[in-house]
Design an enzyme around this catalytic site. Structure first.
Site: not given
Ligand code: GAR
Length: 223
Positions: A67, A109, A111, A138, A147
């Site tokens: 990482r 971010n 979530h 959120s 998160d």
């Molecule tokens: C979204 O629902 C976002 O909230 C989630 O990934 C999706 C991306 O969709 N993010 C997470 O789960 C982060 N922990 P997108 O590529 O269509 O924007």
């Protein structure tokens, strides 16, 4: 005055990215998206960025042993664009402390849950399993714990009796597209700041996150 610079990190389809691109094009976000960076070469969002003539960069994870070395390369790529704000839009990698500290107080971010409920993955499935009546999304500042950074705004989405994981995910995503551009616009306009664990909107601490509910913005209790 030069516009503020936003760098957006993605891993997937990039519908949030698209909502942000659209908001910039409408003039709702007064900033430039200077780069879209993905950890996956096949992320569909890269095509969305290219269509909007935004620089795209892929930093593949396979090329880096751990990482820290991955994040070092990521930081070097992001720094080229001198961002005022980093936006994680479906970026499905945990960032190192090194990355988070480098851009302290300037990483947002989104979530797909009403944090602090349902941190981690598969939030829609878990919302259904827990028989929650209200689910949502959120926008939060990113802190060193997953998160867990201070929440800026949430969108509530009622869970319907016949919801499937896919139907619920779809309605939550629609609401993500409302609240993320809003929070980003506040940040680039200097209206949204973070002070320790406090979120400040227009200079006042939010006692609870702003709420987007039934297409209305509710901001309650500030001091
Ligand atoms: C979204 O629902 C976002 O909230 C989630 O990934 C999706 C991306 O969709 N993010 C997470 O789960 C982060 N922990 P997108 O590529 O269509 O924007």
């Amino acid at each position: 005055m030069t516009k503020k610079s936003i760098v957006i990190l993605i891993s997937g389809s990039g519908t949030n990215l698209q909502a942000i691109i659209d908001a910039v094009e409408r003039g709702d976000i007064n900033a430039s998206i200077t780069a879209v960076i993905s950890n996956r070469a096949d992320a569909k969002g890269l095509q969305r960025a290219q269509r909007a003539h935004i620089n795209t960069i892929v930093v593949e994870q396979g090329d880096h042993p751990d990482r820290e070395s991955y994040d070092q390369v990521l930081i070097a790529e992001v720094d080229r664009f001198q961002p005022d704000l980093i936006v994680l839009a479906g970026f499905m990698r945990i960032l190192s402390d090194q990355f988070i500290n480098h851009y302290q107080d300037a990483i947002l971010n989104i979530h797909p849950s009403l944090l602090p409920a349902l941190k981690g993955l598969h939030t829609h499935r878990r919302a259904l399993e827990a028989a929650l009546q209200v689910h949502g999304a959120s926008v939060h500042f990113v802190s060193n714990e997953l998160d867990s950074g201070p929440v800026v705004i949430q969108a509530e989405v009622p869970v319907l009796q016949d919801d499937t994981e896919a139907s619920l995910a779809d309605r939550v995503l629609q609401q993500e597209h409302n609240i993320y551009p809003m929070a980003i616009a506040w940040f680039v306009d200097g209206r949204l700041k973070i002070n320790g664990n406090d979120v400040l909107l227009d200079g006042k601490v939010l006692n609870r996150p702003a709420l987007w509910k039934a297409d209305q913005l509710v901001i309650s209790e500030q001091h």
